[in-house]
Design a protein around this motif. Sequence first.
Motif, PDB file in Angstrom:
ATOM      1  N   GLU A  29       0.815  -1.226   0.000  1.00 30.09           N
ATOM      2  CA  GLU A  29       0.000   0.000   0.000  1.00 30.09           C
ATOM      3  C   GLU A  29       0.848   1.275   0.000  1.00 30.09           C
ATOM      4  OE1 GLU A  29      -4.160  -1.686   1.925  1.00 30.09           O
ATOM      5  OE2 GLU A  29      -2.707  -0.743   3.261  1.00 30.09           O
ATOM      6  N   LEU A  30       2.106   1.139   0.385  1.00 27.55           N
ATOM      7  CA  LEU A  30       3.022   2.297   0.326  1.00 27.55           C
ATOM      8  C   LEU A  30       3.586   2.492  -1.081  1.00 27.55           C
ATOM      9  CD1 LEU A  30       5.368   2.148   3.465  1.00 27.55           C
ATOM     10  CD2 LEU A  30       3.427   3.654   3.072  1.00 27.55           C
ATOM     11  N   GLY A  31       3.256   1.554  -1.986  1.00 27.55           N
ATOM     12  CA  GLY A  31       3.760   1.650  -3.361  1.00 27.55           C
ATOM     13  C   GLY A  31       5.080   0.924  -3.561  1.00 27.55           C
ATOM     14  N   ILE A  32       5.489   0.151  -2.557  1.00 29.25           N
ATOM     15  CA  ILE A  32       6.760  -0.579  -2.669  1.00 29.25           C
ATOM     16  C   ILE A  32       6.559  -1.838  -3.517  1.00 29.25           C
ATOM     17  CG2 ILE A  32       8.457  -1.897  -1.306  1.00 29.25           C
ATOM     18  CD1 ILE A  32       7.858   0.289   0.878  1.00 29.25           C
ATOM     19  N   GLU A  33       7.526  -2.099  -4.374  1.00 31.25           N
ATOM     20  CA  GLU A  33       7.460  -3.294  -5.214  1.00 31.25           C
ATOM     21  C   GLU A  33       8.002  -4.476  -4.408  1.00 31.25           C
ATOM     22  OE1 GLU A  33       9.511  -2.176  -8.828  1.00 31.25           O
ATOM     23  OE2 GLU A  33       8.163  -0.464  -9.088  1.00 31.25           O
ATOM     24  N   VAL A  34       7.195  -5.536  -4.341  1.00 35.58           N
ATOM     25  CA  VAL A  34       7.535  -6.665  -3.466  1.00 35.58           C
ATOM     26  C   VAL A  34       7.676  -7.960  -4.273  1.00 35.58           C
ATOM     27  CG1 VAL A  34       6.791  -8.067  -1.490  1.00 35.58           C
ATOM     28  CG2 VAL A  34       6.300  -5.605  -1.518  1.00 35.58           C
TER      29      VAL A  34
ATOM     30  N   HIS B 215      -6.928 -10.937  -0.242  1.00 33.12           N
ATOM     31  CA  HIS B 215      -6.881  -9.616   0.403  1.00 33.12           C
ATOM     32  C   HIS B 215      -6.701  -8.486  -0.612  1.00 33.12           C
ATOM     33  CE1 HIS B 215      -7.136 -10.884   4.559  1.00 33.12           C
ATOM     34  NE2 HIS B 215      -6.404 -11.936   4.215  1.00 33.12           N
ATOM     35  N   GLY B 216      -7.022  -8.772  -1.883  1.00 35.55           N
ATOM     36  CA  GLY B 216      -7.087  -7.704  -2.882  1.00 35.55           C
ATOM     37  C   GLY B 216      -5.779  -7.314  -3.536  1.00 35.55           C
ATOM     38  N   MET B 217      -4.725  -8.095  -3.326  1.00 36.50           N
ATOM     39  CA  MET B 217      -3.447  -7.754  -3.961  1.00 36.50           C
ATOM     40  C   MET B 217      -3.308  -8.491  -5.290  1.00 36.50           C
ATOM     41  SD  MET B 217      -1.111  -7.770  -0.526  1.00 36.50           S
ATOM     42  CE  MET B 217      -2.246  -8.644   0.516  1.00 36.50           C
ATOM     43  N   TYR B 218      -2.539  -7.913  -6.190  1.00 42.21           N
ATOM     44  CA  TYR B 218      -2.302  -8.530  -7.496  1.00 42.21           C
ATOM     45  C   TYR B 218      -0.985  -9.287  -7.436  1.00 42.21           C
ATOM     46  CZ  TYR B 218      -6.048  -5.488  -8.902  1.00 42.21           C
ATOM     47  OH  TYR B 218      -7.262  -4.874  -8.975  1.00 42.21           O
TER      48      TYR B 218
ATOM     49  N   VAL C 150      10.386  -8.328 -13.879  1.00 47.81           N
ATOM     50  CA  VAL C 150      10.596  -6.889 -13.634  1.00 47.81           C
ATOM     51  C   VAL C 150       9.367  -6.099 -14.082  1.00 47.81           C
ATOM     52  CG1 VAL C 150      12.007  -4.896 -14.338  1.00 47.81           C
ATOM     53  CG2 VAL C 150      13.115  -7.054 -13.696  1.00 47.81           C
ATOM     54  N   ARG C 151       8.807  -6.492 -15.212  1.00 47.51           N
ATOM     55  CA  ARG C 151       7.604  -5.804 -15.735  1.00 47.51           C
ATOM     56  C   ARG C 151       6.434  -5.953 -14.746  1.00 47.51           C
ATOM     57  NH1 ARG C 151       6.146  -1.818 -17.328  1.00 47.51           N
ATOM     58  NH2 ARG C 151       4.455  -1.563 -18.795  1.00 47.51           N
ATOM     59  N   HIS C 152       6.266  -7.156 -14.212  1.00 49.51           N
ATOM     60  CA  HIS C 152       5.195  -7.360 -13.217  1.00 49.51           C
ATOM     61  C   HIS C 152       5.402  -6.430 -12.019  1.00 49.51           C
ATOM     62  CE1 HIS C 152       3.460 -10.706 -15.251  1.00 49.51           C
ATOM     63  NE2 HIS C 152       4.328 -11.632 -14.879  1.00 49.51           N
ATOM     64  N   LEU C 153       6.635  -6.330 -11.576  1.00 41.01           N
ATOM     65  CA  LEU C 153       6.926  -5.485 -10.409  1.00 41.01           C
ATOM     66  C   LEU C 153       6.632  -4.021 -10.727  1.00 41.01           C
ATOM     67  CD1 LEU C 153      10.198  -7.286  -9.298  1.00 41.01           C
ATOM     68  CD2 LEU C 153       8.116  -7.121  -7.935  1.00 41.01           C
ATOM     69  N   GLU C 154       7.024  -3.600 -11.928  1.00 46.83           N
ATOM     70  CA  GLU C 154       6.741  -2.203 -12.326  1.00 46.83           C
ATOM     71  C   GLU C 154       5.245  -1.927 -12.331  1.00 46.83           C
ATOM     72  OE1 GLU C 154      10.699  -1.665 -15.172  1.00 46.83           O
ATOM     73  OE2 GLU C 154       8.749  -2.073 -16.091  1.00 46.83           O
ATOM     74  N   LYS C 155       4.467  -2.970 -12.639  1.00 47.25           N
ATOM     75  CA  LYS C 155       2.994  -2.826 -12.633  1.00 47.25           C
ATOM     76  C   LYS C 155       2.414  -3.048 -11.243  1.00 47.25           C
ATOM     77  CE  LYS C 155       2.091  -4.119 -17.427  1.00 47.25           C
ATOM     78  NZ  LYS C 155       1.627  -5.214 -18.294  1.00 47.25           N
TER      79      LYS C 155
END
Length: 243
Positions: free
Chosen positions: A48-53, A100-103, A125-130
Motif C-alpha cells: 500500500e506504500l507503493g513498494i514493489e515486493v 486480500h485484494g493484492m495482485y 521486472v515488468r510485473h513489479l513495475e505494474k
Amino acid sequence: MTTPTDQSPKYKRVLLKLSGEALMGDKTHGIAPDMLEQYALEIKKVVELGIEVAIVIGGGNIFRGINAVESGIDRVQGDYMGMLATVINGMAIQATLEKHGMYTRLMSGIKMEQVCEPFIRRRAVRHLEKKRIVIFGAGIGSPYFTTDSAASLRAIEIEADVVLKGTRVDGVYTADPEKDATATRFSNISFDEVYTKGLNVMDMTAFTLCKENGLPIIVFDMNKPGNLLKIVKGEDVGTLITM
Ligand code: UDP
C-alpha cells in the motif's frame, strides 16, 4: 534506494524471503492458515506504500532434499521434491494475498505452466513495475541449492534494493539467542564481520552472492506485526548487513 523522510519509504523494490517452516505456525508440518493470513496482512501494508515486493518462499515445512536420503531417495530427486514444495507454499501465499485484494504472479524455476509462469527475468521486472507481487517458486530450479540462494540470486536479477530475510529471531546475534541468554543483537554489521565472527545469516552461497553484488540483507522477526513496514520506512529493526 532513496533517503528516508517521513513520507518516502527507504526502499523502492524489496525481496522478502520467508522460510517454509515459518508457515507451519504451531503445527509440526504443513501450512497454518493463520500464518498465511498474518503474512498477507503484513505484506499488504508495504504494498500500500507503493513498494514493489518480490517473495521467495522455502519448502522446509513440506520437504527438504537433505532429508530424502534417510528415506532411501537420492539427494537430487529429494531436492526436486523440495523445489516442488516451495511451489505449493507459493500457491498458498498467492491465494491468500489475492483474497486480500493484492495482485500477484507466481513464477517458477521449473516449468509448470498450468499453475504458474516460467521465470523470465524481464517479465518479472515488468510485473513489479505494474505493482504486482511476484512470488518466485521452485528455488533456482537446480538441486544442491537452497531458497536462500534463490532469494539472493533473484534479488540481484530484479535489482532489488535489499533482501529481507524474515526469521523467528529479530536479527543477527553474537551467539544463538535461543541458547545463550547473554547474546546481544547487532543493529548493523558488515559482510566481512559476519565471515570473521563465523555468524550464521544464510548459507555461504547465498551470503557470498549478496556480498559480491553489494546487495544489503536485513535479518528480522517476520512474526512481529509491523516489523516489515518499519523496515521499509527505514526504522532500526533487525540487523542490517552491508559492505
Ligand atoms: N531446493 C533446491 N534448489 C533450490 C531451492 C530449494 O534443491 O534452488 C530444495 C532443497 O532440497 C531444499 C528444499 O528445496 O531443502 C526446500 O527449500 P529450503 O530448505 O531452502 O526451504 P526453507 O528452509 O526456507 O523452508
